[in-house]
Design an enzyme around this catalytic site. Structure first.
Site, mmCIF file in Angstrom:
data_model
loop_
_atom_site.group_PDB
_atom_site.id
_atom_site.type_symbol
_atom_site.label_atom_id
_atom_site.label_comp_id
_atom_site.label_asym_id
_atom_site.label_seq_id
_atom_site.Cartn_x
_atom_site.Cartn_y
_atom_site.Cartn_z
ATOM 1 C CD GLU A 1 38.962 42.006 35.618
ATOM 2 O OE1 GLU A 1 39.597 41.106 35.020
ATOM 3 O OE2 GLU A 1 39.510 42.975 36.166
ATOM 4 C CD GLU B 1 40.187 42.890 40.384
ATOM 5 O OE1 GLU B 1 41.093 43.103 39.539
ATOM 6 O OE2 GLU B 1 39.564 41.829 40.457
HETATM 7 C C1 GLC Z 1 42.417 41.300 37.069
HETATM 8 C C2 GLC Z 1 41.686 40.247 37.842
HETATM 9 C C3 GLC Z 1 42.589 39.604 38.801
HETATM 10 C C4 GLC Z 1 44.058 39.826 38.402
HETATM 11 C C5 GLC Z 1 44.332 41.314 38.443
HETATM 12 C C6 GLC Z 1 45.764 41.747 38.137
HETATM 13 O O1 GLC Z 1 42.028 41.744 35.915
HETATM 14 O O2 GLC Z 1 40.379 40.392 38.238
HETATM 15 O O3 GLC Z 1 42.224 38.276 38.937
HETATM 16 O O4 GLC Z 1 44.940 39.094 39.132
HETATM 17 O O5 GLC Z 1 43.423 41.982 37.651
HETATM 18 O O6 GLC Z 1 46.082 41.639 36.783
#
Ligand code: GLC
Length: 356
Positions: A185, A295
């Site tokens: 990110e 993610e």
């Molecule tokens: C993010 C990150 C992670 C965080 C997650 C939830 O943007 O990469 O470290 O805990 O999303 O918000």
């Protein structure tokens, strides 16, 4: 690279036409003397073949889970997760193909060149990779929460490259089931213009020892899906997988109090998701770069049926388009597994692995 390809294309076409003339004037055209000419569009440019491999390497990642909030915490365990052998067994048994392991390497690396990384973190990550491989899981390791580079990208760029030079050398003999992700990110001052200048230095440091490793890289603005087209990737490196993160709509996924009540699931909600993924797929096809959703997830305070619906919809829309993925996260605030009794939250696991 484009120029080189163009010139080799011209040269090959010239050679082919000279060859044809030679054949037609000096050798009688018998079936054995004149083998069929290869189709130049299939043979000159090596890129399509290598890209097929990159798409295959991305399929190899398949379905994954983020071991989030363990090794990117200030110390492992401080944010609720200390990795244990049985977690890898449970993840593999549930049907996942890989784990993504966020790591705060910057906390273990000297501030001055050559930015020496402490052996103890290598020892721990060696163990994590060993556990994953022992359970037939591929592994993505990244550089996570390197906060200084988000504020002072120009001065920290060399440190990022120095960190990767050491990680890459350490793991150079590991199989291709280990993937490197350059930086989680990019955000704040690390905007696309700066990022496009900085990541090639880290990539070059990796390539010194790992010419064939698949490397994952994502755009600025927290790996936002709408920023894919700001990435300028080296055309001659076809062993790249591009990543984005998906938490949309943020006000739904990031509700962290039980009293908040933003819901998700209308037709318009689903269309918005499809539109985001269609645009990403169009970019991927045009650029011939495979896509990995590194993610996506919903906070655990959101009612489970809503979480399951969002997770299953995102997962299905991703898979329809050939994107690999890793859910955020395994066992903490966005978790799909309860650590204390080693049990999956079944509706969530089903949303992700329907066969489970
Ligand atoms: C993010 C990150 C992670 C965080 C997650 C939830 O943007 O990469 O470290 O805990 O999303 O918000």
């Amino acid at each position: 690279m484009k120029t080189r390809i163009f010139f080799s294309l011209v040269t090959l076409l010239l050679l082919l036409s000279v060859g044809c003339q030679t054949v037609s004037t000096s050798v009688p055209p018998t079936e054995t003397a004149v083998p069929p000419l290869p189709n130049p569009t299939n043979t000159i440019d090596p890129i399509p073949t290598l890209n097929t491999q990159a798409f295959a390497a991305n399929q190899n990642l398949g379905r994954g889970v983020n071991l989030g909030n363990a090794l990117e915490a200030p110390s492992e365990g401080a944010w609720g997760l200390y990795l244990q052998e049985q977690y890898f067994a449970d993840i593999a048994a549930a049907g996942f193909d890989h784990v993504r392991v966020p790591i705060r390497w910057s906390a273990y690396a000297d501030l001055e060149p050559p930015y020496t990384i402490k052996p103890r973190i290598f020892k721990r990550i060696d163990w994590v990779i060993e556990q994953a491989f022992a359970h037939n899981l591929a592994v993505v390791i990244n550089v996570h929460h390197f906060e200084a580079i988000m504020q002072q990208p120009e001065t920290q760029a060399e440190r990022l490259a120095g960190i990767w030079r050491q990680i890459a050398a350490h793991y150079q003999d590991y199989p291709n089931d280990l993937y490197f992700e350059i930086l989680n990110e990019p955000q704040d001052n690390l905007n696309s213009e700066v990022w496009n200048k900085i990541f090639p230095q880290a990539l070059a440091a990796i390539r010194e020892t790992n010419p064939e490793r698949y490397v994952i890289i994502g755009p600025d603005t927290w790996n936002n899906v709408n920023r894919l087209n700001t990435l300028t990737l080296p055309a001659d490196d076809r062993r790249l997988i591009v990543t984005f993160h998906y938490y949309s709509p943020h006000e739904f996924t990031h509700q962290d109090t039980p009293s908040s009540s933003t819901t998700w699931g209308t037709e318009a909600d689903v269309s918005a998701l499809q539109a985001d993924f269609d645009a990403a797929l169009a970019w991927s096809t045009a650029e011939q770069r495979p896509l990995y959703i590194g993610e996506f997830g919903v906070h655990a305070t959101v009612p489970e049926p809503s979480r399951a619906l969002w997770l299953s919809t995102v997962r299905a829309e991703a898979e329809k388009r050939g994107f690999s993925w890793a859910v955020w996260d395994f066992g903490t605030d966005f978790g799909i597994y309860t650590l204390h009794n080693r049990k999956w939250k079944d509706p969530l696991l089903k949303a992700l692995i329907p066969e489970s």
